[in-house]
Design an enzyme around this catalytic site. Sequence first.
Site, PDB file in Angstrom:
ATOM      1  CB  CYS A   2     -35.353 -17.818 -27.087  1.00 48.04           C
ATOM      2  SG  CYS A   2     -33.602 -17.508 -27.108  1.00 48.04           S
ATOM      3  NE  ARG A  27     -40.780 -14.602 -27.262  1.00 49.29           N
ATOM      4  CZ  ARG A  27     -41.227 -14.655 -26.021  1.00 49.29           C
ATOM      5  NH1 ARG A  27     -42.499 -14.502 -25.780  1.00 49.29           N
ATOM      6  NH2 ARG A  27     -40.423 -14.896 -25.010  1.00 49.29           N
ATOM      7  CD1 TRP A  75     -32.582 -11.549 -30.024  1.00 48.63           C
ATOM      8  CD2 TRP A  75     -31.643 -11.861 -28.022  1.00 48.63           C
ATOM      9  NE1 TRP A  75     -32.042 -10.345 -29.620  1.00 48.63           N
ATOM     10  CE2 TRP A  75     -31.457 -10.515 -28.384  1.00 48.63           C
ATOM     11  CE3 TRP A  75     -31.135 -12.289 -26.797  1.00 48.63           C
ATOM     12  CZ2 TRP A  75     -30.793  -9.600 -27.580  1.00 48.63           C
ATOM     13  CZ3 TRP A  75     -30.471 -11.380 -25.987  1.00 48.63           C
ATOM     14  CH2 TRP A  75     -30.311 -10.045 -26.395  1.00 48.63           C
ATOM     15  CG  ASN A  99     -37.276 -19.395 -24.651  1.00 52.64           C
ATOM     16  OD1 ASN A  99     -36.728 -19.853 -25.640  1.00 52.64           O
ATOM     17  ND2 ASN A  99     -38.497 -18.872 -24.683  1.00 52.64           N
ATOM     18  N   GLY A 100     -33.705 -18.664 -22.029  1.00 50.40           N
ATOM     19  CA  GLY A 100     -33.072 -18.272 -20.773  1.00 50.40           C
ATOM     20  C   GLY A 100     -31.567 -18.451 -20.823  1.00 50.40           C
ATOM     21  CD  GLU A 485     -39.732   6.054 -26.148  1.00 49.94           C
ATOM     22  OE1 GLU A 485     -38.898   5.689 -25.315  1.00 49.94           O
ATOM     23  OE2 GLU A 485     -40.336   5.262 -26.885  1.00 49.94           O
ATOM     24  CE  LYS A 489     -39.447   3.327 -29.814  1.00 50.41           C
ATOM     25  NZ  LYS A 489     -39.885   3.336 -28.454  1.00 50.41           N
ATOM     26  CD  GLU A 492     -36.317   0.115 -29.843  1.00 54.50           C
ATOM     27  OE1 GLU A 492     -36.935   1.202 -29.793  1.00 54.50           O
ATOM     28  OE2 GLU A 492     -36.647  -0.867 -29.170  1.00 54.50           O
ATOM     29  CG  HIS A 508     -23.347  21.891 -17.636  1.00 56.24           C
ATOM     30  ND1 HIS A 508     -22.601  22.729 -16.841  1.00 56.24           N
ATOM     31  CD2 HIS A 508     -24.623  22.329 -17.560  1.00 56.24           C
ATOM     32  CE1 HIS A 508     -23.402  23.622 -16.288  1.00 56.24           C
ATOM     33  NE2 HIS A 508     -24.634  23.401 -16.716  1.00 56.24           N
ATOM     34  CE  LYS A 607     -43.420  -5.199 -28.247  1.00 58.35           C
ATOM     35  NZ  LYS A 607     -43.208  -3.738 -28.333  1.00 58.35           N
TER      36      LYS A 607
HETATM   37  C1  AGP Z   1     -38.790   0.017 -26.609  1.00 56.66           C
HETATM   38  O1  AGP Z   1     -38.898   0.515 -27.894  1.00 56.66           O
HETATM   39  C2  AGP Z   1     -37.812  -1.031 -26.438  1.00 56.66           C
HETATM   40  N1  AGP Z   1     -38.044  -2.101 -27.322  1.00 56.66           N
HETATM   41  C3  AGP Z   1     -37.411  -1.428 -25.026  1.00 56.66           C
HETATM   42  O2  AGP Z   1     -36.673  -0.367 -24.519  1.00 56.66           O
HETATM   43  C4  AGP Z   1     -38.511  -1.803 -24.011  1.00 56.66           C
HETATM   44  O3  AGP Z   1     -39.256  -0.687 -23.683  1.00 56.66           O
HETATM   45  C5  AGP Z   1     -37.845  -2.413 -22.774  1.00 56.66           C
HETATM   46  O4  AGP Z   1     -37.188  -3.590 -23.137  1.00 56.66           O
HETATM   47  C6  AGP Z   1     -38.802  -2.675 -21.647  1.00 56.66           C
HETATM   48  O5  AGP Z   1     -39.798  -3.579 -22.024  1.00 56.66           O
HETATM   49  P1  AGP Z   1     -41.128  -3.745 -21.198  1.00 56.66           P
HETATM   50  O6  AGP Z   1     -41.855  -2.444 -21.241  1.00 56.66           O
HETATM   51  O7  AGP Z   1     -41.837  -4.853 -21.881  1.00 56.66           O
HETATM   52  O8  AGP Z   1     -40.732  -4.090 -19.788  1.00 56.66           O
END
Ligand code: AGP
Length: 611
Positions: A2, A27, A75, A99-100, A485, A489, A492, A508, A607
């Site tokens: 948010c 965000r 959000w 927010n929160g 990673e 990606k 995501e 395994h 974000k």
């Molecule tokens: C990364 O592509 C993601 N959007 C997410 O995993 C992110 O790295 C995670 O939320 C941690 O965020 P930060 O590095 O701002 O703490």
Amino acid sequence: MCGIIGAVAQRNIVNILLEGLRLLEYRGYDSAGLAVINHNNNLQYLRKVGKVNTLVEAVKQYSLSGETGIAHTRWATHGNPTESNAHPHISNNIIIVHNGIIENYQLLRDILRQRGYSFLSETDTEVIAHLIHWEQCQKNNLLTQVIQRVIPQLHGTYSIVIMDNLNPSRLVAARSGSPLIIGRGEEANFFASDQRALLPVTRRFIFLEEGDIAEITNKTICIWNNIGKIVERAEIVYQIKTDMKDIDKSPYCHYMQKEIYEQPLAIKNTIEKHLCSGLITMAELGPDIDILLRQVQHVQIIACGTSYHSAMVSRYWLEALAKLPCDIEIASEFRYRKSIVRSGSLLITLSQSGETADTLAALRLTKNMGYLGSLTICNVACSTLVRESDFVLITNAGTEISVASTKSFTTQLTLLLMFVIYIARIRGINKLSEKQIVHALQKLPSCIEQILLLDQAIKHLAEVFINKEHALFLGRGTLYPIAMEGALKLKEISYIHAEAYAAGELKHGPLALINPGMPVIVIVSNNELLDKLKSNIEEVRTRGGQLYIFAEKNITFTKSKEMKVIFLPNIEPLLAPIYYAVPMQMLAYHIALIKGTDVDQPRNLAKSVTV
Ligand code: AGP
């Protein structure tokens, strides 16, 4: 997550609010809304599901205007993304954005129902609006005093901005666990959850602290701390290089693409900032840092998501190069566990945003646990994590807007490696030649430029994934976290289910997934695990898996039709995790393009994960 913006001025502030919302779009959100009051105490508000543009069109259609106003991108946490759940929420004369999360909202909802309030949304936010209204009716004193009575009743994390239609020349805000700043303008003052929202109108910011309540009019700013005492908070005049140019993505199609291509420069900046006469410097950590680092016997790293993958890589480096035992943990697990602090342990938090709720909570939890100190490696210099850590290293990635982290990850890794080499020197471990590593690091940006030239080949490879629903990523050693990673990606931004395994784990369990057509992406570097990884590749090949291998050009493979190899220029093995992260990002980006997803704002994601 948010986003909040609020403004009080002598002029119409609707466009400031809308522009602020646009700047908060990165965000992640699913609905947006805005409320304004004009000089005649006329309240107008609009809420829309979807993009800010939809709200902008509606605002034009209804010609909204006002001198005091609040706006929000939501959000969804409590209640679906619908118009009625979007903010602002209203209780009679009280209008709020939030927010929160209010954890005791169900209980409060029941109490407020008994008091005669009815609810138009499923949100926890509407509870706050009614609670403020109720308290105001009990004792109609200043809104800030009303808020002081409401705050102890709320359990959870929040930043809220409140507008009172009975007193529209001011806005009141409160912060607990969720960032909120004041922007000082000309004949106007502002609130926002992120200074970016206010860049078009001011560079003068005041960061509210935990428990603060603040009131702004177009001329005045007043702040009370958590015990109700009026306090002065420092005003920071932002010399942000992070400028409107960061917000312009041209000539690229997406922020993610821009940020991938910015990596050579971002990494170069990070390296140069931490070099002095050809050796690594950590001057940023203060004059006494060497004394502290000599006492370190153990490192505990805490992070989430992509930042956690950096932690995984740095454990290999810390143990191998600095001979320091290291534990790593996801913040959302660490904070709810009764952990034991090892003697002489340094706590490191890693975060791009510096606002990740779990990482922040973990840092706060450790304050009196007996760590030698807390170091954060972060990309946002004015973030809460930076303000609350004992020591700070800033990655020089520049603003990262795309939800998917790219340049913040590779600069984080670069800085971590430099920190590990520095700590190894301080601890008198001479096995590695710092100058040689520095030399290799200095060549890294141009090596990454070579990878960026492979764009067409990676794009071509991405076409194979158009109808795929699953993918498996494999790596070993420091490239296992990079496989993770790569998988993160891909899921995501393309929504393809992807998993990563340390290749030695194949037999395994995950080998059962391999059938003809199953895409398996393998990251292969020229290190001591190469032969073992080649055996794992054979295990996949003999079961008909479709192998997509990213490897350095001096590595040979037995050719077969199930195998496609993207050859990359050779790289110093120590730097391989930073280097191989880039083709993983490019692959995910091109697959997402083919799938037609919203690359920069993938569904359901944000974000800054501030709840
Ligand atoms: C990364 O592509 C993601 N959007 C997410 O995993 C992110 O790295 C995670 O939320 C941690 O965020 P930060 O590095 O701002 O703490």
